[in-house]
Each structure stands twice: as structure tokens, then as C-alpha cells.
Design a protein around this motif. Structure first.
Motif: not given
Length: 126
Positions: A37-52
């Protein structure tokens, strides 16, 4: 190599972070196959995006227990903790997004004389 633990509900995720090209594997499978599910994969990559730091680190995860949502949030917490170990400057943005907070809500136990934790059988006055 940095290793951390993330927990949520009944799920426990052990996260190993190394320098690499951005591969994320969960239980020896690509994380998009493990969590389709795309909304679940977004949760996993969120910390990487926030930290850049997308595409800089390889992440290997062993996760067990719970359902897919609890597992995904446990992985998210483990990744966030690993990023803070790598660079202390990531703490503030990750903490603002509440990725470092352990969500302690778990399923309440079933009580005797009831069908579930709080649900009661239908009351009959007569």
C-alpha cells in the motif's frame, strides 16, 4: 553500521543502516513488496525525507509481530532512531514530526464476564 529497535503495538523492528545507494529491505524483501500500500510505504520513507537523506543509506529491517500498520510504524521509529545516531542534528526535525515518540497504545485485555475488553452482553430488565 548502525542498528536500532523500533516498536509499535505488538510489532518489533530491528533496523540496520549502512552507507549505500538507498535500498530498503524488510525481511529480505524489497519494502514495496512487503508493504504494497502506498500510504504505508510513505510512512517508512518519511524519516528519510524529513532528514533529507534519501538514497544515501541502505536500510535492512527484520520485523515481527503485529499487523502491517504496526510493523510499518515500528520500522519508521527504528529508521528515525538510526538517523539520530548517525547525525544528532536530525533529532529536532524528527522529534517535531513525532517519529521518535514511542506510541504506547496497545490492545486492552479481555475481561471475564464480557465478550471483549469493554463490550457487554445485551441487558435485559425482565
Amino acid at each position: 553500521m548502525i542498528n536500532t529497535v523500533g516498536r509499535r503495538k505488538a510489532a518489533i523492528a530491528r533496523v540496520y543502516v549502512t552507507q549505500g545507494d538507498g535500498n530498503i529491505t524488510v525481511n529480505n524483501r524489497d519494502f514495496k513488496d512487503y508493504f504494497p500500500q502506498s500510504h504505508i510505504t510513505d510512512k517508512i520513507t518519511a524519516p528519510l525525507q524529513v532528514a533529507g537523506v534519501e538514497g544515501i543509506y541502505n536500510i535492512k529491517v527484520n520485523v515481527k509481530g503485529g499487523g502491517f500498520k504496526g510493523q510499518a510504524e515500528a520500522v519508521r521509529m527504528g529508521i528515525a532512531r538510526a538517523l539520530v545516531k548517525l547525525n544528532e542534528e536530525f533529532r529536532k526535525p524528527l522529534k517535531d514530526q513525532k517519529f521518535l515518540t514511542r506510541d504506547a497504545r496497545v490492545v486492552e485485555r479481555k475481561k471475564y464476564g464480557k465478550p471483549k475488553a469493554r463490550k457487554s452482553f445485551q441487558f435485559s430488565k425482565r
